[in-house]
Scaffold this motif. Structure first.
Motif, PDB file in Angstrom:
ATOM      1  N   ALA A   4      56.447  27.830 -24.262  1.00 44.71           N
ATOM      2  CA  ALA A   4      56.684  27.378 -25.630  1.00 44.71           C
ATOM      3  C   ALA A   4      58.143  27.022 -25.916  1.00 44.71           C
ATOM      4  O   ALA A   4      58.449  26.504 -26.994  1.00 44.71           O
ATOM      5  N   GLY A   5      59.050  27.292 -24.985  1.00 47.98           N
ATOM      6  CA  GLY A   5      60.453  27.001 -25.240  1.00 47.98           C
ATOM      7  C   GLY A   5      61.122  27.972 -26.190  1.00 47.98           C
ATOM      8  O   GLY A   5      62.053  27.612 -26.926  1.00 47.98           O
ATOM      9  N   CYS A   6      60.690  29.230 -26.158  1.00 42.11           N
ATOM     10  CA  CYS A   6      61.228  30.235 -27.083  1.00 42.11           C
ATOM     11  C   CYS A   6      62.710  30.510 -26.850  1.00 42.11           C
ATOM     12  O   CYS A   6      63.475  30.715 -27.802  1.00 42.11           O
ATOM     13  N   TRP A   7      63.118  30.534 -25.592  1.00 41.97           N
ATOM     14  CA  TRP A   7      64.497  30.878 -25.272  1.00 41.97           C
ATOM     15  C   TRP A   7      65.495  29.913 -25.911  1.00 41.97           C
ATOM     16  O   TRP A   7      66.627  30.305 -26.212  1.00 41.97           O
ATOM     17  N   ASP A   8      65.089  28.665 -26.089  1.00 45.46           N
ATOM     18  CA  ASP A   8      66.012  27.643 -26.579  1.00 45.46           C
ATOM     19  C   ASP A   8      65.826  27.344 -28.059  1.00 45.46           C
ATOM     20  O   ASP A   8      66.308  26.311 -28.543  1.00 45.46           O
ATOM     21  N   ALA A   9      65.155  28.246 -28.792  1.00 48.67           N
ATOM     22  CA  ALA A   9      64.903  27.998 -30.216  1.00 48.67           C
ATOM     23  C   ALA A   9      65.306  29.200 -31.058  1.00 48.67           C
ATOM     24  O   ALA A   9      64.479  29.773 -31.776  1.00 48.67           O
ATOM     25  N   PRO A  10      66.580  29.616 -31.017  1.00 51.21           N
ATOM     26  CA  PRO A  10      66.976  30.800 -31.785  1.00 51.21           C
ATOM     27  C   PRO A  10      66.767  30.647 -33.285  1.00 51.21           C
ATOM     28  O   PRO A  10      66.636  31.663 -33.986  1.00 51.21           O
ATOM     29  N   GLU A  11      66.705  29.412 -33.764  1.00 49.87           N
ATOM     30  CA  GLU A  11      66.451  29.210 -35.187  1.00 49.87           C
ATOM     31  C   GLU A  11      65.048  29.651 -35.594  1.00 49.87           C
ATOM     32  O   GLU A  11      64.774  29.859 -36.792  1.00 49.87           O
ATOM     33  N   LEU A  12      64.156  29.841 -34.613  1.00 52.08           N
ATOM     34  CA  LEU A  12      62.781  30.273 -34.888  1.00 52.08           C
ATOM     35  C   LEU A  12      62.572  31.757 -34.582  1.00 52.08           C
ATOM     36  O   LEU A  12      61.463  32.267 -34.779  1.00 52.08           O
ATOM     37  N   TRP A  13      63.589  32.422 -34.117  1.00 50.79           N
ATOM     38  CA  TRP A  13      63.424  33.823 -33.750  1.00 50.79           C
ATOM     39  C   TRP A  13      63.289  34.706 -34.987  1.00 50.79           C
ATOM     40  O   TRP A  13      63.875  34.422 -36.039  1.00 50.79           O
ATOM     41  N   PRO A  14      62.546  35.802 -34.861  1.00 54.77           N
ATOM     42  CA  PRO A  14      62.444  36.778 -35.955  1.00 54.77           C
ATOM     43  C   PRO A  14      63.660  37.698 -35.974  1.00 54.77           C
ATOM     44  O   PRO A  14      64.604  37.542 -35.188  1.00 54.77           O
ATOM     45  N   ARG A  15      63.601  38.698 -36.823  1.00 50.83           N
ATOM     46  CA  ARG A  15      64.716  39.644 -36.961  1.00 50.83           C
ATOM     47  C   ARG A  15      64.952  40.438 -35.684  1.00 50.83           C
ATOM     48  O   ARG A  15      66.093  40.770 -35.347  1.00 50.83           O
ATOM     49  N   ARG A  16      63.864  40.785 -34.959  1.00 54.50           N
ATOM     50  CA  ARG A  16      63.970  41.607 -33.761  1.00 54.50           C
ATOM     51  C   ARG A  16      63.468  40.832 -32.553  1.00 54.50           C
ATOM     52  O   ARG A  16      62.385  40.245 -32.590  1.00 54.50           O
ATOM     53  N   VAL A  17      64.261  40.860 -31.486  1.00 57.05           N
ATOM     54  CA  VAL A  17      63.921  40.146 -30.251  1.00 57.05           C
ATOM     55  C   VAL A  17      64.108  41.088 -29.070  1.00 57.05           C
ATOM     56  O   VAL A  17      65.126  41.793 -28.975  1.00 57.05           O
ATOM     57  N   ILE A  18      63.122  41.100 -28.174  1.00 55.76           N
ATOM     58  CA  ILE A  18      63.194  41.877 -26.936  1.00 55.76           C
ATOM     59  C   ILE A  18      63.681  40.966 -25.817  1.00 55.76           C
ATOM     60  O   ILE A  18      63.226  39.825 -25.693  1.00 55.76           O
ATOM     61  N   VAL A  19      64.598  41.478 -25.008  1.00 54.56           N
ATOM     62  CA  VAL A  19      65.001  40.795 -23.777  1.00 54.56           C
ATOM     63  C   VAL A  19      64.317  41.522 -22.626  1.00 54.56           C
ATOM     64  O   VAL A  19      64.714  42.624 -22.245  1.00 54.56           O
ATOM     65  N   MET A  20      63.262  40.904 -22.094  1.00 57.44           N
ATOM     66  CA  MET A  20      62.392  41.544 -21.105  1.00 57.44           C
ATOM     67  C   MET A  20      62.690  40.980 -19.715  1.00 57.44           C
ATOM     68  O   MET A  20      62.300  39.858 -19.384  1.00 57.44           O
ATOM     69  N   THR A  21      63.389  41.770 -18.891  1.00 60.00           N
ATOM     70  CA  THR A  21      63.711  41.356 -17.526  1.00 60.00           C
ATOM     71  C   THR A  21      62.724  42.040 -16.587  1.00 60.00           C
ATOM     72  O   THR A  21      62.923  43.191 -16.171  1.00 60.00           O
ATOM     73  N   LEU A  22      61.657  41.345 -16.241  1.00 51.78           N
ATOM     74  CA  LEU A  22      60.516  41.991 -15.592  1.00 51.78           C
ATOM     75  C   LEU A  22      60.836  42.536 -14.205  1.00 51.78           C
ATOM     76  O   LEU A  22      60.288  43.576 -13.804  1.00 51.78           O
ATOM     77  N   GLU A  23      61.720  41.865 -13.459  1.00 52.25           N
ATOM     78  CA  GLU A  23      61.988  42.363 -12.109  1.00 52.25           C
ATOM     79  C   GLU A  23      62.746  43.688 -12.114  1.00 52.25           C
ATOM     80  O   GLU A  23      62.832  44.365 -11.084  1.00 52.25           O
ATOM     81  N   ARG A  24      63.284  44.076 -13.275  1.00 51.87           N
ATOM     82  CA  ARG A  24      63.993  45.355 -13.354  1.00 51.87           C
ATOM     83  C   ARG A  24      63.112  46.478 -13.900  1.00 51.87           C
ATOM     84  O   ARG A  24      63.521  47.641 -13.893  1.00 51.87           O
ATOM     85  N   VAL A  25      61.922  46.141 -14.378  1.00 47.34           N
ATOM     86  CA  VAL A  25      61.025  47.159 -14.925  1.00 47.34           C
ATOM     87  C   VAL A  25      60.580  48.099 -13.807  1.00 47.34           C
ATOM     88  O   VAL A  25      60.025  47.671 -12.789  1.00 47.34           O
ATOM     89  N   GLY A  26      60.838  49.380 -13.984  1.00 46.70           N
ATOM     90  CA  GLY A  26      60.416  50.380 -13.009  1.00 46.70           C
ATOM     91  C   GLY A  26      61.122  50.309 -11.678  1.00 46.70           C
ATOM     92  O   GLY A  26      60.720  50.986 -10.727  1.00 46.70           O
ATOM     93  N   ALA A  27      62.209  49.519 -11.593  1.00 49.71           N
ATOM     94  CA  ALA A  27      62.851  49.283 -10.307  1.00 49.71           C
ATOM     95  C   ALA A  27      64.132  50.083 -10.113  1.00 49.71           C
ATOM     96  O   ALA A  27      64.705  50.062  -9.021  1.00 49.71           O
ATOM     97  N   GLY A  28      64.605  50.759 -11.166  1.00 50.50           N
ATOM     98  CA  GLY A  28      65.838  51.529 -11.045  1.00 50.50           C
ATOM     99  C   GLY A  28      67.030  50.676 -10.689  1.00 50.50           C
ATOM    100  O   GLY A  28      67.928  51.108  -9.971  1.00 50.50           O
ATOM    101  N   ALA A  29      67.060  49.457 -11.211  1.00 49.41           N
ATOM    102  CA  ALA A  29      68.102  48.496 -10.842  1.00 49.41           C
ATOM    103  C   ALA A  29      69.218  48.390 -11.862  1.00 49.41           C
ATOM    104  O   ALA A  29      70.140  47.593 -11.687  1.00 49.41           O
ATOM    105  N   GLY A  30      69.148  49.163 -12.949  1.00 50.49           N
ATOM    106  CA  GLY A  30      70.146  49.062 -13.995  1.00 50.49           C
ATOM    107  C   GLY A  30      69.773  48.003 -15.021  1.00 50.49           C
ATOM    108  O   GLY A  30      69.012  47.077 -14.741  1.00 50.49           O
ATOM    109  N   PRO A  31      70.305  48.119 -16.239  1.00 53.85           N
ATOM    110  CA  PRO A  31      69.956  47.185 -17.302  1.00 53.85           C
ATOM    111  C   PRO A  31      70.571  45.804 -17.083  1.00 53.85           C
ATOM    112  O   PRO A  31      71.658  45.679 -16.516  1.00 53.85           O
ATOM    113  N   ASP A  32      69.878  44.788 -17.549  1.00 55.01           N
ATOM    114  CA  ASP A  32      70.335  43.400 -17.421  1.00 55.01           C
ATOM    115  C   ASP A  32      71.218  43.062 -18.624  1.00 55.01           C
ATOM    116  O   ASP A  32      70.762  42.479 -19.612  1.00 55.01           O
ATOM    117  N   LEU A  33      72.479  43.414 -18.524  1.00 54.55           N
ATOM    118  CA  LEU A  33      73.396  43.222 -19.650  1.00 54.55           C
ATOM    119  C   LEU A  33      73.853  41.774 -19.772  1.00 54.55           C
ATOM    120  O   LEU A  33      74.235  41.332 -20.856  1.00 54.55           O
TER     121      LEU A  33
END
Length: 236
Positions: free
Chosen positions: A153-182
């Motif tokens: 849907a092109g969500c990443w490039d449409a900040p004008e359409l974002w709601p008040r709260r946005v999650i940054v979901m880095t799937l390859e780091r989920v459960g991997a003990g790799a540290g947060p994607d800052l």
């Protein structure tokens, strides 16, 4: 910074999420919980984090099967103060509306999470957080894996359409003990400085949480670090 515990539901059980490889998930093994029962795990995690917010990924729905409505009803009945952030693979705003109606009273505790990997189009993104739904306080999840945006849907490039709260979901780091994607967190904050950004994936210990807080995260979704004992109990 708030901690929001996560449970991943598959066929009525809580499973361990690892790197977004959903076909390989297995029932949770945890230092905190001696069970994979959703109510048991949810109650223990929320108590550990001193919160009434819980993020639930319905993996059955995300893989094209029916939503686990009975499990969701049981969760909300057992935890009546729960604010249930639900990702059930919503492709449209209407899909979330329909599930809320189907859940009945449980639907009043549901906060719809619209994932960029699932939303059907840019017009649907606009529908989710505008007009009559502008006050619903839904959440957008900006999903990525291995450096690639999951984003028809092109969500990443449409900040004008974002709601008040946005999650940054880095799937390859989920459960991997790799540290947060800052780095990705900083990218999203540059695009929309006023957005309340929730990180997801990679947290191992309190030091990671401190770095995430200092980088501007307002909250973080956590599962593995809780089950492995890496994050101590939050004083309520």
């Amino acid at each position: 910074m708030n901690l929001i515990p996560v449970i991943d539901l598959m066929q009525g059980q809580v499973v361990r999420a690892v790197r977004g490889d959903r076909q390989a998930y297995r029932p949770i093994v945890s230092r905190l919980c001696g069970s994979s029962d959703p109510v048991t795990v949810a109650r223990i995690l929320c108590d550990h984090c001193a919160t009434h917010q819980l993020y639930v990924a319905d993996l059955d729905a995300l893989m094209g099967r029916p939503v686990q409505s009975a499990v969701l009803r049981t969760l909300t009945q057992a935890l009546p103060r729960l604010e249930l952030w639900l990702d059930a693979g919503f492709a449209t705003a209407q899909a979330a509306d329909a599930l809320r109606l189907e859940l009945g009273s449980a639907g009043r505790q549901m906060v719809a999470v619209f994932g960029s990997e699932s939303l059907a189009s840019r017009p649907e993104l606009a529908q989710c957080f505008s007009g009559a739904r502008a006050d619903d306080d839904g959440v957008l999840s900006l999903d990525r894996r291995d450096g690639q945006h999951l984003d028809i849907a092109g969500c990443w490039d449409a900040p004008e359409l974002w709601p008040r709260r946005v999650i940054v979901m880095t799937l390859e780091r989920v459960g991997a003990g790799a540290g947060p994607d800052l780095e990705t967190l900083a990218e999203v904050r540059r695009k929309s400085p006023s957005t309340f950004v929730v990180g997801a994936g990679g947290i191992r210990n309190p030091e990671d949480l401190a770095q995430a807080r200092d980088a501007g995260a307002g909250a973080w979704l956590v599962a593995s670090a809780l089950h492995d004992g890496g994050v101590p109990r939050t004083s309520g």
